[in-house]
Enzyme design. Sequence first.
Site, PDB file in Angstrom:
ATOM      1  N   HIS A 168      78.849 -49.068  26.619  1.00  0.00           N
ATOM      2  CA  HIS A 168      79.386 -48.051  27.862  1.00  0.00           C
ATOM      3  C   HIS A 168      80.573 -47.358  27.036  1.00  0.00           C
ATOM      4  O   HIS A 168      81.282 -46.907  27.962  1.00  0.00           O
ATOM      5  CB  HIS A 168      79.605 -48.568  29.152  1.00  0.00           C
ATOM      6  CG  HIS A 168      78.307 -49.025  29.991  1.00  0.00           C
ATOM      7  ND1 HIS A 168      77.813 -48.383  30.558  1.00  0.00           N
ATOM      8  CD2 HIS A 168      77.787 -50.301  29.969  1.00  0.00           C
ATOM      9  CE1 HIS A 168      76.646 -48.908  31.206  1.00  0.00           C
ATOM     10  NE2 HIS A 168      76.598 -50.300  31.004  1.00  0.00           N
TER      11      HIS A 168
ATOM     12  N   ASP B 166      79.603 -55.390  29.454  1.00  0.00           N
ATOM     13  CA  ASP B 166      78.265 -55.611  30.158  1.00  0.00           C
ATOM     14  C   ASP B 166      77.320 -54.749  29.147  1.00  0.00           C
ATOM     15  O   ASP B 166      77.554 -53.783  28.242  1.00  0.00           O
ATOM     16  CB  ASP B 166      78.162 -55.079  31.405  1.00  0.00           C
ATOM     17  CG  ASP B 166      78.797 -53.590  31.371  1.00  0.00           C
ATOM     18  OD1 ASP B 166      79.722 -53.317  31.027  1.00  0.00           O
ATOM     19  OD2 ASP B 166      78.213 -52.935  32.498  1.00  0.00           O
ATOM     20  N   GLU B 167      76.133 -55.124  29.369  1.00  0.00           N
ATOM     21  CA  GLU B 167      74.827 -54.107  28.736  1.00  0.00           C
ATOM     22  C   GLU B 167      75.136 -53.595  27.528  1.00  0.00           C
ATOM     23  O   GLU B 167      75.125 -52.380  27.171  1.00  0.00           O
ATOM     24  CB  GLU B 167      74.751 -53.033  29.721  1.00  0.00           C
ATOM     25  CG  GLU B 167      74.386 -53.406  30.915  1.00  0.00           C
ATOM     26  CD  GLU B 167      74.206 -52.413  32.074  1.00  0.00           C
ATOM     27  OE1 GLU B 167      73.114 -52.442  33.048  1.00  0.00           O
ATOM     28  OE2 GLU B 167      74.700 -51.170  32.144  1.00  0.00           O
ATOM     29  N   ILE B 168      75.307 -54.480  26.496  1.00  0.00           N
ATOM     30  CA  ILE B 168      75.232 -54.435  25.088  1.00  0.00           C
ATOM     31  C   ILE B 168      73.930 -54.004  24.422  1.00  0.00           C
ATOM     32  O   ILE B 168      73.074 -54.809  24.763  1.00  0.00           O
ATOM     33  CB  ILE B 168      75.849 -55.319  24.337  1.00  0.00           C
ATOM     34  CG1 ILE B 168      77.058 -55.967  25.003  1.00  0.00           C
ATOM     35  CG2 ILE B 168      76.272 -54.947  22.940  1.00  0.00           C
ATOM     36  CD1 ILE B 168      78.128 -55.049  25.575  1.00  0.00           C
ATOM     37  N   GLU B 169      73.596 -52.854  23.748  1.00  0.00           N
ATOM     38  CA  GLU B 169      72.258 -52.591  23.095  1.00  0.00           C
ATOM     39  C   GLU B 169      72.703 -52.802  21.562  1.00  0.00           C
ATOM     40  O   GLU B 169      72.951 -51.822  21.040  1.00  0.00           O
ATOM     41  CB  GLU B 169      71.839 -51.110  23.568  1.00  0.00           C
ATOM     42  CG  GLU B 169      70.443 -50.694  22.999  1.00  0.00           C
ATOM     43  CD  GLU B 169      69.518 -51.859  23.072  1.00  0.00           C
ATOM     44  OE1 GLU B 169      69.341 -52.454  24.193  1.00  0.00           O
ATOM     45  OE2 GLU B 169      69.218 -52.563  22.005  1.00  0.00           O
TER      46      GLU B 169
END
Lengths: 530, 521
Positions: free
Chosen positions: A253, A326-329
């Site tokens: 993010h 959060d939400e690591i790609e």
Amino acid sequence: MTSIMATTVVVVCLFLSCVSCQINVWPLPQTYSHGTTPVSVSPSFQFTSKTNSHTMREAFKRYTALTFTRTDVSNTKQYDEAVLSTLDVIITDPSEDLQLDTREDYTLVVTSTSATINASTVYAAMRGLETFSQLVQYNISANVYTIQQAPWSISDHPRFPHRGLLMDTSRHFFSVHYLHKLLDSMSYAKMNVLHWHIVDAQSFPMQSAAYPLLWKGAWSPSERYTTQDVKDVVEYARLRGIRVVPEFDGPGHAYAWGVGYPSLLPQGYNISSKCDDTCPVNPCNVPLDPSNEFTYQVLEGLFTELTAGKQGAGIFTDNMFHTGGDEIEPGCWSGSPQIAQFMKQHSFTSYDELYMYFVNRVAGMVKGMGRQVVNWESTYTTAGNTLDKGTIVNIYLSMDVMEKAVGSGYQCIVSFANAWYLDNVGNNWTVFYNFNPVANLTDPSLVKLVLGGEASNWGETMDPTNLFARVWPRAAAVAERLWSAASVTSLTDALPRLHAFRCMLIDRDIPSAPLDNLAGPLAPGSCLWQ
Amino acid sequence: SFASFAHSNMVRPFLLVLFSCIVAVSYGQAPIYVWPQPQSATQGTAISGLAASFSMKSSSSTPSADLNDAFARFNATIFDHRAKGDASSSAITGLLVTVANFNVPLQLGVDESYTLSVPASGQATLQANTYYGALRGLETFSQLIYFNFTTSMYVIPNTPWTIKDAPRFPHRGVLVDTSRHFLPIPMLRRIIDSISYAKFNVLHWHITDIQSFPWQSSALPRFTMAAYSQNERFSDEDIQDLIEYARKRGVRVMMEIDVPGHAGSWCVGYPDVCPSPTCTMPLDPSSNTTWTLMTQLFKELTSLAPEGLFHLGGDEVDMSCWTSVARVSQWLKSHNMNNLDAYRYFVEQAHAMVGSHQRTPVNWDEVYANFGKTIDPNTIIHVWRNLAYVQNATRDGFRVLVSPDGPWYLDGLGTTWQQMYALEPSTGITDPKQAALILGGEACMWGETVDSSVVMPTIWPRAAAVAERLWSDISVNSAASAEPRYAWFRCLLDQRGIEAGPYKNTQARTAPPGPGGCYTQ
């Protein structure tokens, strides 16, 4: 303790033999009793206190304006009863440091001749003033302010210390004006934390003296916050007893950081189904480059600027500091030769190790600045009990994870997406109200680790057009769940009070949505029933 | 990526601030970012900072409380960041305001012209014949100022400026409806603030209708029994305070009491003004109470509202209850009247009542459609159903207001701003004498599906299209040319705390479809 108080409420109500025990205060106080006598309030009514405090005086000014909106009220007494002319506030602890452990308990007694708030702190006094303001009604026919059903005796305190609203200023920008107004509205529901999700992949609106190119990631040159704007928001919040917990989400993010400093993003990442940089369109999930020392240099420089490197200082004075996580790609890391090289050097065999390397370094940095780290639950689900024990886990996906985390001794803040995400516009207030963040916890020592929760106001499909209608009245359901006794769960009892609270919000110029339709009323009608 | 931002046309106003010379070269004549567009303006290419000591001053030796309040208001609106002053010798040092006559009352046709000169350095000047003209000039001045985030300074790009401005039409209004949903005083105040930003000068207050009667009349206390609730009411003091609040902002408040239709809420407190409990409208001409009530009501309301125009409604009069209720039909018979005669009688009586208080009656176009030239020629016809009435009524010598259902009804959520912008009130009128009878128009915010939660984004930004149509020159009519300015004005409203919807909305007040900047959505 809680159950005894709930019993008290029932007993009081039976004593008065009222049917619904309806009082129009939101959130419902822990214990209260009242009589049957209307009291009129003097046109020259004043709040008084022996405590000589700027914060207190500002609160008096605010509540005078909020409670007595009309300046032309009658000077003649409308009832035979005596007229109430002062409310005296007595404060036990004069310290005005506002942190998680700041006490908010107060008692409010209103007789036909006097009113008194006994409060632990100036912030607790504000909670009492809010309650008082909700008891005062304007009688338009008689042109007089009144308090019905006196005498009142209210003894109140919050069930949870952390009662927050997450505000996302990255997906859309909101001028300081809206943040101030949002803080006003939060104080009406006794919420005490603004979780300021200030930056995300889509925009970086905040000024930094240390890294002045960061706000090149703003939507436009005017959709930005100066350092002074941010300081003003923090002080505005403090004056209302609201802590501001900033969030700088990383390594995911974070695409907007790279607008001003492109080397913060992985070099040579490959666009794929998993890695997307089509900002502002979601997911736009290119993470920061954890292999680059410059990344840590920027974070350290920015965080030092924001915290002055020590507890209680800097632009953000709250002990909590949210670093997302959060939400690591990792799909975006896979194309970078530098990252491959870095992982080899550190013998990392998975991207999770790289991710946790970043998380731990940032946590160490923030702890070094006298702050307690808050992370989204993703860092805990990845690291398990190896996550630093001082980290507060912000639950959003799974209540099972929360139970595991508190079971292992972690403190938690609950922002459960299915129940408390305001961007789920299909969920009406009852979904928010029905959710109990500690439903499955029986051990009181574990319940204590749940600091509270937050209504999360994600901004993808929200701008000034619908900000207040998206937040209110649904956030009020969260506010009551977090403030009032665990036994206060009846939707039927809450409904008329929530209607009254919504009407009050509207009277206070907060454009709260109808309870039955977020997008606006479907037909003519009153705020009391729509 | 951020391509959409970097390459967007929307970037222009900001580049204007930062690199105005480059913009002038790249894009030719820079657009004038003022809404509504002034009648005439010349600009230069300098960027001038505001000095730390910048202040607004009156040139008059006699202080004007109105003007001092206006200065305080504009200072608060303009200076929303803490800034550094420009310490250079080329700074703007102040704004000197000269008002020729402070004693001109705010009424239809008040002189709103002004001349604003902003030099590249030194003192700016604003000249107006009246206080209300000065307000329009102050609004324009406020829109020329930008905060430069990089230098922390307030700047005026494109100096020197000379702006000579005056409205095309004298009556530029927004109608609000507080009967279908109650709008509390703080919201009405904010609506007045917001309409003044677009140089609207009338709030048409449709205060009562069938659904509720929120006014707590002191002479007729039973009216308020039809309020939605205790708190959803306006006192006489509320109304007076609001009118004064509006006056200070150059906004006239025109009250509407709609008779004889749309008055069903009257019979809650006064049942004998309605034909029967089940057939409540229109008002009962056979009942003496009807006439007494109207007389008292107009007397009280005109004592509260100094506005010279008084709107008497007169629309959508379904007369079937006059036929079906025996008491009424017998009365009509005994007075040798048919239904239409009784309708006319109502209109004429109402005209006489407000006329006795020196008010000019305004009626919706049904009154003209039904009675034509036979009614008081002083009546202003408010056209909403068909623009042909504008042509016909002006041909018959009536003055008109224009609010076409569809183009200028804000409750039509599917009406786009381009459609609003495209409407030309004088369409089909060639005779300048006839055109001069068009006083202006109003954007109408009917309240059936509009309450406090959505009223702002339902009004804004679309009402701005009407504001520009009514203020700017007739030749300013290209929505495509106006669009960047329209987007800019929407962002200005947002910045000032007015919740304006995305300018690209094809359905009003809907949420933005995804993340984005204010200038691009």
